[in-house]
Design an enzyme around this catalytic site. Structure first.
Site, short mmCIF file in Angstrom:
data_model
loop_
_atom_site.label_atom_id
_atom_site.label_comp_id
_atom_site.label_asym_id
_atom_site.label_seq_id
_atom_site.Cartn_x
_atom_site.Cartn_y
_atom_site.Cartn_z
N GLY A 79 -21.11 -2.27 0.73
CA GLY A 79 -22.44 -2.08 0.16
C GLY A 79 -23.07 -3.38 -0.32
N CYS A 137 -29.08 -4.31 6.93
CA CYS A 137 -29.19 -3.74 5.58
C CYS A 137 -30.11 -2.53 5.60
CB CYS A 137 -29.79 -4.75 4.62
SG CYS A 137 -28.99 -6.35 4.64
#
Ligand SMILES: Cc1cc2nc3c(=O)[nH]c(=O)nc-3n(C[C@H](O)[C@H](O)[C@H](O)COP(=O)(O)OP(=O)(O)OC[C@H]3O[C@@H](n4cnc5c(N)ncnc54)[C@H](O)[C@@H]3O)c2cc1C
Ligand SMILES: Cc1cc2nc3c(=O)[nH]c(=O)nc-3n(C[C@H](O)[C@H](O)[C@H](O)COP(=O)(O)O)c2cc1C
Ligand code: FES
Lengths: 309, 317
Positions: A79, A137
């Site tokens: 993440g 992303c």
């Protein structure tokens, strides 16, 4: 024993005007900023250190478990946890000042504005030789779909970043698309100075004992030897499609897998997941490429780049 | 930063000590000599389709012979492979990794009164030595063996130093400068070690802990000791400690964190998380921290680097 006058093969390569002593770099996110690995290897011997993705502000990343092992590979959903560009400049780039190697700063963001903000904050960072822009992303505006999956979006974000950046810009492509060459051409049209590929391939693992996802994020990015043939194919396709240099990665573990990537069209290669298995992988790859060049009397590594057409 | 080594360990012996539980002894060049209690090693599979290291706690380490002892439970493919390792075979190791247990807290005198007050031992606690719980749940027991041994050796060494230094005054004086950490000489008094071990049914490593103090046992099925978990045993026997060191499954650690908060006991927990690099580079292994961490700049700490041992009040579980 080597003779004094035995010329060493020329392993140097150039990416967007930046000369690397050899084509072996680290893959973003697998090597931190080099500090931890400097206890095992001499960073001076690398072509470049590519740092973990950094954003304009700190990101906390995903819940755990963030990784799991898969056959000849792994899934990760870190993440993009990072300490933010300010700390990164003061601590990580400062640490890298002591080494004679190139530094490629990998950048991530949730919106075009965030990427641009981060790139601007790196403008006067002398130690950053190249920027590598991770467009896998989640795009917050587009409901979390990755930036890198739509050619128009890729061209736009590349152009916006190019306008703000002081260093050459390498766009890091996501393999989770139907036609990678189309994305590569879009990045080139947006003004990219080079391409980096491939990022991880989206996958999923189920933990049959717990009857749930192995990763808290449910899906993760597959990396390691399992993805190498896909990466070679994609590097090859893009090398045919664009005229800018390509940094190849995906499952490189040794000189053979690195040379395949170079012959498919990569000017340099990045070693990622293999660093977890053997902290000295990058140096083994450098030595193995040199051995190959000596054995086959290759004077310059540049003679091998894209030699398979 | 403490030094880490990558080397090939040579198997000295590998024996089964319980159902699916193995006791692996390896000859290492540097790792055993550098290892501290609570640290771990990354052990690599010889099957190269399994890329990631398996983190295993250090159960024993002999700095003179280089012998490293790992005790593990077969939990999947990697540990199954390790269970079949035979004498003379080799495995790749990286270590020692992580921070380890803060040994000096077993000898500390500063805030030890907080807890001791309640049973009226406040005045004497400094001289009496701290009451230490080593709590191990199941396959969390192995690191407690090395911890018990090292605490006992430290206390003996400190006692010897004190004896050779002569008067108790000298001993007291040198204790004042121990804040620097684990290597300080002049520890005040040997800690009282109580090992509290929790098992499902079958016992293991109990005899390894007996030489170092009392051993209290809890079993889920009640076949030995208290029926229930380690906290049930502590409550049943009305035991109290000044400092707790613990390793085991997360539900046990969570209960201990709560117990420590309720009783105001200093508590150190060894956590587990999936790891890819084991050396602090990949951010796979984080746990949630109560405060923003100095390295990550978010409320996350790396179990492999800032841990695996954390003060219970510094983390969320
Ligand atoms: C700091 C630390 C110390 C440990 N000490 C011990 C010990 O002394 N004895 C012991 O038996 N076990 C210990 N463990 C747990 C041990 O690491 C796992 O049981 C082991 O990795 C399982 O591997 P496997 O290939 O058999 O299982 P698989 O399920 O096949 O493993 C797949 C992947 O998940 C990882 N994994 C699976 N379970 C765990 C787990 N519980 N923790 C971390 N990673 C896991 C493996 O490393 C591997 O990468 C420790 C874990 C940590 C984090
Ligand atoms: C744990 C982990 C973290 C990663 N983090 C990043 C990142 O921050 N930015 C990025 O562009 N790529 C990231 N990647 C992708 C790698 O840089 C690389 O593209 C990919 O893993 C394929 O190479 P490999 O097979 O050699 O690992 C990460 C990969 C892994 C395994
Ligand atoms: S396992 Fe990579 S940071 Fe902890």
């Amino acid at each position: 024993m080597k003779m004094e006058d035995d010329a060493m093969p020329d392993m140097s390569v150039e990416i967007a005007g930046v000369r690397l002593k050899n084509p072996v770099m680290t893959a973003s996110g697998t090597f931190g900023s080099g500090q931890e690995f400097s206890e095992f290897i001499d960073l001076n011997r690398l072509g470049a250190v590519v740092t973990k993705g950094v954003a304009s502000v700190p990101w906390p990343g995903n819940p755990t478990p963030r990784i799991c092992e898969t056959p000849s590979g792994m899934l990760n959903a870190i993440g993009l946890q990072n300490p933010g560009v300010e700390t990164f400049r003061e601590r990580d780039l400062k640490f890298l000042e002591q080494f004679d190697t190139r530094v490629v700063v990998n950048v991530c963001g949730h919106s075009v504005a965030e990427y641009v903000d981060c790139v601007e904050k790196l403008a006067d960072a002398k130690r950053a030789d190249l920027l590598e822009i991770n467009i896998s992303c989640p795009n917050v505006k587009e409901g979390g779909i990755a930036f890198g999956t739509d050619p128009r979006g890729v061209e736009e974000i590349t152009a916006a970043i190019k306008k703000a950046a002081k260093q050459p810009v390498i766009m890091k492509l996501s393999p989770n698309v139907t036609d990678i060459a189309e994305i590569a051409r879009a990045a080139e049209a947006g003004g990219a100075d080079g391409l980096s590929m491939i990022n991880t391939i989206t996958g999923m693992k189920i933990d049959i004992r717990r009857r749930t996802y192995a990763l808290a994020n449910r899906t993760g990015g597959l990396s390691g030897p399992a993805i190498h043939p896909i990466a070679v194919r994609m590097v090859y396709q893009c090398a045919q499609a664009v005229n800018i240099p390509i940094i190849g990665m995906g499952g490189i573990t040794d000189a053979e897998s690195a040379l395949e990537m170079i012959m498919a069209g990569a000017t340099a290669v990045s070693v990622g997941t293999a660093n977890f298995h053997d902290q000295t992988t990058t140096l083994r790859v450098v030595e193995g490429i040199r051995d190959y060049m000596e054995q086959y009397h290759v004077e310059s590594i540049r003679d091998l780049i894209g030699c398979v057409r | 930063m403490a030094e880490k080594f990558r080397e090939q360990g040579v198997v000295l012996s590998n024996g089964q000590i319980g159902t699916g539980i193995f006791d692996l002894k390896l000859k290492t060049d540097k790792i055993a000599a550098a290892a501290k209690p609570g640290q771990f090693v990354s052990i690599y599979s010889n099957d190269k389709s399994r890329l990631l290291p398996r983190p295993i706690s250090i159960c024993g380490a002999d700095s003179e012979t280089g012998e490293l002892r790992l005790t593990f439970r077969v939990a999947g493919k990697g540990t199954e492979e390790f269970s079949r390792l035979a004498a003379g075979e080799k495995v790749d190791l990286v270590g020692p990794l992580g921070n380890g247990f803060p040994l000096e807290r077993a000898f500390a005198t500063d805030d030890s009164r907080n807890c001791a007050d309640r049973d009226g031992a406040a005045e004497s606690v400094g001289v009496k030595g701290r009451r230490v719980f080593l709590i191990g749940g199941g396959i969390g027991i192995p690191p407690m063996v090395q911890l018990a041994k090292t605490l006992t050796e430290r206390a003996q060494a400190a006692g010897d130093t004190a004896a050779s230094a002569g008067s108790p005054e000298t001993f007291q004086a040198s204790a004042g400068s121990q804040a620097a950490g684990a290597n300080a000489v002049g520890f005040q008094a040997a800690p009282f070690i109580t090992s509290v071990l929790g098992f499902r049914d079958e016992l293991f490593l109990v005899d390894d802990l007996k030489p170092y103090g009392d051993v209290v046992i809890a079993t889920e099925d009640g076949s030995c000791g208290t029926k229930g978990n380690v906290l049930d045993a502590i409550r049943e026997k009305n035991l109290k400690a000044d400092v707790i060191y613990a390793c085991g499954p997360t539900p046990m650690l969570r209960a201990l964190k709560k117990y420590a908060e309720e009783t105001g006991t200093e508590c150190w927990l060894s956590l587990e998380e999936k790891m890819a690099c084991g050396i602090g580079a990949c951010l796979s292994c984080v746990c949630r921290s109560t405060e923003v961490d100095g390295h990550s700049k978010v409320k996350n700490k790396r179990v492999c680097t800032e841990g695996p041992v954390f003060r219970s009040t510094d983390i969320e579980l």
